[in-house]
Design a protein around this motif. Structure first.
Motif, PDB file in Angstrom:
ATOM      1  N   ALA A  45       7.368  50.597  59.990  1.00  0.00           N
ATOM      2  CA  ALA A  45       8.237  51.649  60.527  1.00  0.00           C
ATOM      3  C   ALA A  45       9.449  51.894  59.629  1.00  0.00           C
ATOM      4  O   ALA A  45      10.131  52.911  59.752  1.00  0.00           O
ATOM      5  CB  ALA A  45       8.711  51.272  61.931  1.00  0.00           C
TER       6      ALA A  45
ATOM      7  N   GLU B  74      16.585  53.042  60.893  1.00  0.00           N
ATOM      8  CA  GLU B  74      15.781  53.232  59.690  1.00  0.00           C
ATOM      9  C   GLU B  74      16.590  52.782  58.480  1.00  0.00           C
ATOM     10  O   GLU B  74      17.784  53.073  58.381  1.00  0.00           O
ATOM     11  CB  GLU B  74      15.384  54.693  59.533  1.00  0.00           C
ATOM     12  CG  GLU B  74      14.330  55.130  60.524  1.00  0.00           C
ATOM     13  CD  GLU B  74      13.806  56.525  60.233  1.00  0.00           C
ATOM     14  OE1 GLU B  74      13.870  56.961  59.065  1.00  0.00           O
ATOM     15  OE2 GLU B  74      13.347  57.162  61.194  1.00  0.00           O
TER      16      GLU B  74
ATOM     17  N   THR C 139      12.178  50.107  59.705  1.00  0.00           N
ATOM     18  CA  THR C 139      13.374  49.946  60.523  1.00  0.00           C
ATOM     19  C   THR C 139      13.907  48.515  60.480  1.00  0.00           C
ATOM     20  O   THR C 139      13.160  47.562  60.254  1.00  0.00           O
ATOM     21  CB  THR C 139      13.102  50.319  61.993  1.00  0.00           C
ATOM     22  OG1 THR C 139      12.050  49.500  62.497  1.00  0.00           O
ATOM     23  CG2 THR C 139      12.747  51.788  62.117  1.00  0.00           C
TER      24      THR C 139
ATOM     25  N   ASP D 119      10.927  45.786  60.020  1.00  0.00           N
ATOM     26  CA  ASP D 119       9.576  46.274  60.266  1.00  0.00           C
ATOM     27  C   ASP D 119       9.185  47.165  59.088  1.00  0.00           C
ATOM     28  O   ASP D 119       9.614  48.306  58.988  1.00  0.00           O
ATOM     29  CB  ASP D 119       9.540  47.056  61.588  1.00  0.00           C
ATOM     30  CG  ASP D 119       8.156  47.558  61.955  1.00  0.00           C
ATOM     31  OD1 ASP D 119       7.261  47.588  61.074  1.00  0.00           O
ATOM     32  OD2 ASP D 119       7.972  47.931  63.128  1.00  0.00           O
TER      33      ASP D 119
END
Length: 181
Positions: free
Chosen positions: A90, A38, A92, A87
């Motif tokens: 997400a 993350e 991440t 991403d």
């Protein structure tokens, strides 16, 4: 997501990416991670590394400053080069195979004279012991047994050498975070 160029990175792009300690930190962390990270966690780890303060003791301002820098500058630059993937949904970040291409700039090839000495030393010792046994002709040992013993020893040395070369050596082959690491 942009189309990733399958050609190798130019040295100019590689050196530009590697010229910044924050990007090297991100690349190193992604190389060591088995899963995407993350962006917030990555920013916290980077802020902690830069300030020398544990992650749980960082101020919101320290985290935010690092997060914004990564989000606005460093992550887009590395995504554009095809070195990482981000991403957005997400939140991440993950490495692509190009990270290893960048890490190759820090690879130090093994010093072959070390292996040459090991192979040469084992060979000379084996020949000397074999000749000694053959000349003295003791009843308790056969020269064939000595030959087989050194064949096994030479094979074991070859396996160790193969493992050394194929599995790497410590942090060699990883993008360093600090200068001189």
């Amino acid at each position: 997501m942009p189309d990733i160029d399958t050609r190798t990175l130019s040295q100019d792009i590689a050196f530009d990416l590697l010229s910044n300690a924050r990007r090297r930190f991100v690349l190193r962390r992604l190389q060591e991670a088995s899963e995407p990270i993350e962006l917030g966690d990555l920013a916290g780890d980077l802020a902690a590394a830069e300030t020398g303060v544990p992650v749980d003791e960082l101020t919101a301002q320290q985290r935010k400053r690092t997060y914004v820098s990564l989000y606005q500058t460093h992550i887009p630059k590395m995504v554009e080069a095809g070195v990482i993937e981000y991403d957005r949904d997400a939140g991440t970040v993950s490495a692509t195979e190009r990270v290893d291409e960048l890490a190759s700039y820090f690879h130090t090839p093994p010093r072959m004279p070390l292996w040459a000495v090991a192979y040469g030393g084992l060979s000379l010792f084996g020949i000397a012991v074999y000749l000694l046994v053959a000349l003295l002709n003791p009843d308790f040992v056969d020269p064939i047994q000595i030959g087989l013993l050194f064949f096994v020893a030479f094979s074991a040395l070859s396996l160790v050498h193969y493992q050394y070369v194929t599995r790497g050596r410590g942090t060699d082959g990883l993008v360093p975070f600090e200068e001189g690491e």
